[in-house]
Design a protein around this motif. Structure first.
Motif, PDB file in Angstrom:
ATOM      1  N   THR A  96      30.591  33.329  53.556  1.00 47.00           N
ATOM      2  CA  THR A  96      31.458  32.424  52.621  1.00 47.00           C
ATOM      3  C   THR A  96      32.130  33.310  51.619  1.00 47.00           C
ATOM      4  OG1 THR A  96      29.854  31.938  51.223  1.00 47.00           O
ATOM      5  CG2 THR A  96      30.106  30.629  53.134  1.00 47.00           C
ATOM      6  N   GLY A  97      31.673  34.314  51.342  1.00 47.91           N
ATOM      7  CA  GLY A  97      31.975  35.355  50.026  1.00 47.91           C
ATOM      8  C   GLY A  97      31.195  35.163  48.933  1.00 47.91           C
ATOM      9  N   LYS A  98      30.205  34.038  48.990  1.00 51.47           N
ATOM     10  CA  LYS A  98      29.435  34.130  47.820  1.00 51.47           C
ATOM     11  C   LYS A  98      28.195  35.106  47.489  1.00 51.47           C
ATOM     12  CE  LYS A  98      27.055  30.130  46.988  1.00 51.47           C
ATOM     13  NZ  LYS A  98      26.321  28.934  46.980  1.00 51.47           N
ATOM     14  N   ARG A  99      27.652  35.595  48.656  1.00 50.29           N
ATOM     15  CA  ARG A  99      26.790  36.763  48.702  1.00 50.29           C
ATOM     16  C   ARG A  99      27.655  38.115  48.078  1.00 50.29           C
ATOM     17  NH1 ARG A  99      24.395  36.587  54.610  1.00 50.29           N
ATOM     18  NH2 ARG A  99      26.085  35.386  54.782  1.00 50.29           N
ATOM     19  N   ALA A 100      28.713  38.321  48.624  1.00 49.12           N
ATOM     20  CA  ALA A 100      29.583  39.482  48.227  1.00 49.12           C
ATOM     21  C   ALA A 100      29.741  39.416  46.678  1.00 49.12           C
ATOM     22  CB  ALA A 100      30.831  39.596  48.920  1.00 49.12           C
ATOM     23  N   THR A 101      29.937  38.075  46.278  1.00 50.13           N
ATOM     24  CA  THR A 101      30.494  37.815  44.906  1.00 50.13           C
ATOM     25  C   THR A 101      28.845  38.017  43.822  1.00 50.13           C
ATOM     26  OG1 THR A 101      32.246  36.439  45.198  1.00 50.13           O
ATOM     27  CG2 THR A 101      31.342  36.393  42.978  1.00 50.13           C
ATOM     28  N   HIS A 102      27.958  37.606  44.568  1.00 53.45           N
ATOM     29  CA  HIS A 102      26.751  37.614  43.727  1.00 53.45           C
ATOM     30  C   HIS A 102      26.462  39.297  43.739  1.00 53.45           C
ATOM     31  CE1 HIS A 102      25.360  33.219  45.089  1.00 53.45           C
ATOM     32  NE2 HIS A 102      26.243  33.363  44.067  1.00 53.45           N
ATOM     33  N   LEU A 103      26.539  39.893  44.721  1.00 56.81           N
ATOM     34  CA  LEU A 103      26.311  41.193  44.709  1.00 56.81           C
ATOM     35  C   LEU A 103      26.964  42.190  43.639  1.00 56.81           C
ATOM     36  CD1 LEU A 103      25.093  42.105  48.000  1.00 56.81           C
ATOM     37  CD2 LEU A 103      23.745  42.303  46.169  1.00 56.81           C
ATOM     38  N   TRP A 104      28.325  41.740  43.842  1.00 49.32           N
ATOM     39  CA  TRP A 104      29.326  42.430  42.876  1.00 49.32           C
ATOM     40  C   TRP A 104      28.894  42.309  41.383  1.00 49.32           C
ATOM     41  CZ3 TRP A 104      32.348  39.325  39.423  1.00 49.32           C
ATOM     42  CH2 TRP A 104      33.334  40.225  38.774  1.00 49.32           C
ATOM     43  N   ALA A 105      28.521  40.876  40.863  1.00 49.36           N
ATOM     44  CA  ALA A 105      28.163  40.341  39.628  1.00 49.36           C
ATOM     45  C   ALA A 105      26.784  41.245  39.297  1.00 49.36           C
ATOM     46  CB  ALA A 105      28.163  39.155  39.365  1.00 49.36           C
ATOM     47  N   TYR A 106      25.942  41.409  40.136  1.00 45.86           N
ATOM     48  CA  TYR A 106      24.650  42.177  39.754  1.00 45.86           C
ATOM     49  C   TYR A 106      24.910  43.637  39.527  1.00 45.86           C
ATOM     50  CZ  TYR A 106      21.584  37.923  40.529  1.00 45.86           C
ATOM     51  OH  TYR A 106      20.870  36.936  40.430  1.00 45.86           O
ATOM     52  N   ALA A 107      25.757  43.962  40.586  1.00 47.02           N
ATOM     53  CA  ALA A 107      26.170  45.520  40.561  1.00 47.02           C
ATOM     54  C   ALA A 107      26.865  46.013  39.276  1.00 47.02           C
ATOM     55  CB  ALA A 107      26.864  45.867  41.590  1.00 47.02           C
ATOM     56  N   ARG A 108      28.004  44.973  38.707  1.00 49.14           N
ATOM     57  CA  ARG A 108      28.487  45.205  37.586  1.00 49.14           C
ATOM     58  C   ARG A 108      27.670  45.288  36.448  1.00 49.14           C
ATOM     59  NH1 ARG A 108      33.893  44.670  36.668  1.00 49.14           N
ATOM     60  NH2 ARG A 108      33.206  45.876  34.904  1.00 49.14           N
ATOM     61  N   ARG A 109      26.669  44.486  36.229  1.00 54.22           N
ATOM     62  CA  ARG A 109      25.643  44.165  35.169  1.00 54.22           C
ATOM     63  C   ARG A 109      24.899  45.427  35.124  1.00 54.22           C
ATOM     64  NH1 ARG A 109      25.569  41.467  30.822  1.00 54.22           N
ATOM     65  NH2 ARG A 109      23.468  41.139  30.934  1.00 54.22           N
ATOM     66  N   LEU A 110      24.602  45.865  36.322  1.00 51.90           N
ATOM     67  CA  LEU A 110      23.708  47.288  36.330  1.00 51.90           C
ATOM     68  C   LEU A 110      24.252  48.318  36.108  1.00 51.90           C
ATOM     69  CD1 LEU A 110      21.043  48.280  37.562  1.00 51.90           C
ATOM     70  CD2 LEU A 110      22.188  48.807  39.738  1.00 51.90           C
ATOM     71  N   SER A 111      25.707  48.593  36.357  1.00 52.56           N
ATOM     72  CA  SER A 111      26.276  49.981  36.262  1.00 52.56           C
ATOM     73  C   SER A 111      27.004  49.910  34.966  1.00 52.56           C
ATOM     74  CB  SER A 111      27.191  50.096  37.581  1.00 52.56           C
ATOM     75  OG  SER A 111      28.328  49.059  37.325  1.00 52.56           O
ATOM     76  N   ASP A 112      27.657  48.757  34.441  1.00 58.30           N
ATOM     77  CA  ASP A 112      28.285  49.061  33.161  1.00 58.30           C
ATOM     78  C   ASP A 112      27.852  47.920  32.202  1.00 58.30           C
ATOM     79  OD1 ASP A 112      29.833  46.906  34.068  1.00 58.30           O
ATOM     80  OD2 ASP A 112      31.593  48.325  34.453  1.00 58.30           O
ATOM     81  N   GLN A 113      27.092  47.079  32.375  1.00 56.71           N
ATOM     82  CA  GLN A 113      26.836  45.922  31.481  1.00 56.71           C
ATOM     83  C   GLN A 113      27.788  45.052  31.361  1.00 56.71           C
ATOM     84  OE1 GLN A 113      23.076  45.200  30.213  1.00 56.71           O
ATOM     85  NE2 GLN A 113      23.264  46.156  32.095  1.00 56.71           N
ATOM     86  N   CYS A 114      28.715  44.670  32.398  1.00 59.44           N
ATOM     87  CA  CYS A 114      29.820  43.881  32.144  1.00 59.44           C
ATOM     88  C   CYS A 114      29.424  42.577  31.605  1.00 59.44           C
ATOM     89  CB  CYS A 114      30.495  43.677  33.453  1.00 59.44           C
ATOM     90  SG  CYS A 114      31.801  42.775  33.364  1.00 59.44           S
ATOM     91  N   GLU A 115      30.237  42.166  30.663  1.00 60.80           N
ATOM     92  CA  GLU A 115      29.742  40.761  29.867  1.00 60.80           C
ATOM     93  C   GLU A 115      29.622  39.618  30.986  1.00 60.80           C
ATOM     94  OE1 GLU A 115      29.217  40.137  26.652  1.00 60.80           O
ATOM     95  OE2 GLU A 115      29.605  42.776  26.282  1.00 60.80           O
ATOM     96  N   LEU A 116      28.837  38.873  30.601  1.00 61.12           N
ATOM     97  CA  LEU A 116      28.717  37.727  31.632  1.00 61.12           C
ATOM     98  C   LEU A 116      29.914  36.770  31.636  1.00 61.12           C
ATOM     99  CD1 LEU A 116      24.772  36.649  30.938  1.00 61.12           C
ATOM    100  CD2 LEU A 116      25.794  37.672  32.829  1.00 61.12           C
ATOM    101  N   THR A 117      30.394  36.623  30.649  1.00 60.22           N
ATOM    102  CA  THR A 117      31.666  35.778  30.354  1.00 60.22           C
ATOM    103  C   THR A 117      32.853  36.126  31.503  1.00 60.22           C
ATOM    104  OG1 THR A 117      32.496  36.902  28.306  1.00 60.22           O
ATOM    105  CG2 THR A 117      31.259  34.826  28.004  1.00 60.22           C
ATOM    106  N   THR A 118      32.848  37.555  31.351  1.00 61.38           N
ATOM    107  CA  THR A 118      33.778  38.241  32.185  1.00 61.38           C
ATOM    108  C   THR A 118      33.596  37.991  33.756  1.00 61.38           C
ATOM    109  OG1 THR A 118      34.373  39.916  30.429  1.00 61.38           O
ATOM    110  CG2 THR A 118      35.159  40.319  32.988  1.00 61.38           C
ATOM    111  N   LEU A 119      32.522  38.291  34.032  1.00 63.48           N
ATOM    112  CA  LEU A 119      31.740  38.034  35.408  1.00 63.48           C
ATOM    113  C   LEU A 119      31.729  36.369  35.835  1.00 63.48           C
ATOM    114  CD1 LEU A 119      28.530  40.296  35.346  1.00 63.48           C
ATOM    115  CD2 LEU A 119      30.737  40.757  36.488  1.00 63.48           C
ATOM    116  N   PHE A 120      31.338  35.729  35.062  1.00 63.63           N
ATOM    117  CA  PHE A 120      31.525  34.303  35.296  1.00 63.63           C
ATOM    118  C   PHE A 120      33.109  33.779  35.391  1.00 63.63           C
ATOM    119  CE2 PHE A 120      27.116  34.363  34.495  1.00 63.63           C
ATOM    120  CZ  PHE A 120      26.644  33.142  34.852  1.00 63.63           C
TER     121      PHE A 120
END
Length: 142
Positions: A96-120
């Protein structure tokens, strides 16, 4: 096939058929990340034929199979590494695209601490709600 932008150079889509990889290439994507588990449904019995077709088309192919909601640190790191090293633009997909989005968000937090507001905001724009992952995303660190 409909794609949705997560960030510059990274988009998601739902389940792809092997034949749709031609369209992926025609749309200008250079890499594909597949998050489907072989055998999870009749339309995805195995991954090898997708990999073969992607290679024929000159698409970089990465397979990070995950079950919905079951994302290990190794899965997240593999997705982060893929985002860092694959040629863009990248198309990530699952059923559905959900797992890919979830992994993207976790990866962005892991690699560069992307702001939650941006990810959400990006996930919401792509039609995926990250709320159930808020606490885990808040604690995700490099």
């Amino acid at each position: 096939m409909q794609t949705k932008l997560l960030e510059q150079g990274v988009e998601i889509t739902s389940a792809l058929t092997i034949d749709e990889l031609d369209e992926v290439k025609a749309l200008g994507f250079n890499a594909v990340i597949c998050n489907r588990v072989p055998g999870e449904s009749d339309d995805f019995p195995e991954e090898a034929s997708y990999r073969h077709k992607a290679n024929q088309l000159g698409l970089a192919w990465v397979h990070i199979p995950v079950k919905p909601g079951e994302y290990s640190q190794e899965d997240i790191q593999a997705f982060a590494d893929s985002l860092a090293h694959l040629p863009r633009p990248i198309l990530a997909f699952c059923r559905t695209g959900k797992r890919a989005t979830h992994l993207w968000a976790y990866a962005r937090r892991l690699s560069d601490q992307c702001e939650l507001t941006t990810l959400f905001a990006a996930a919401k724009e792509a039609g995926v709600d990250l709320e159930e992952h808020r606490q885990a995303l808040e604690s995700q660190s490099a």
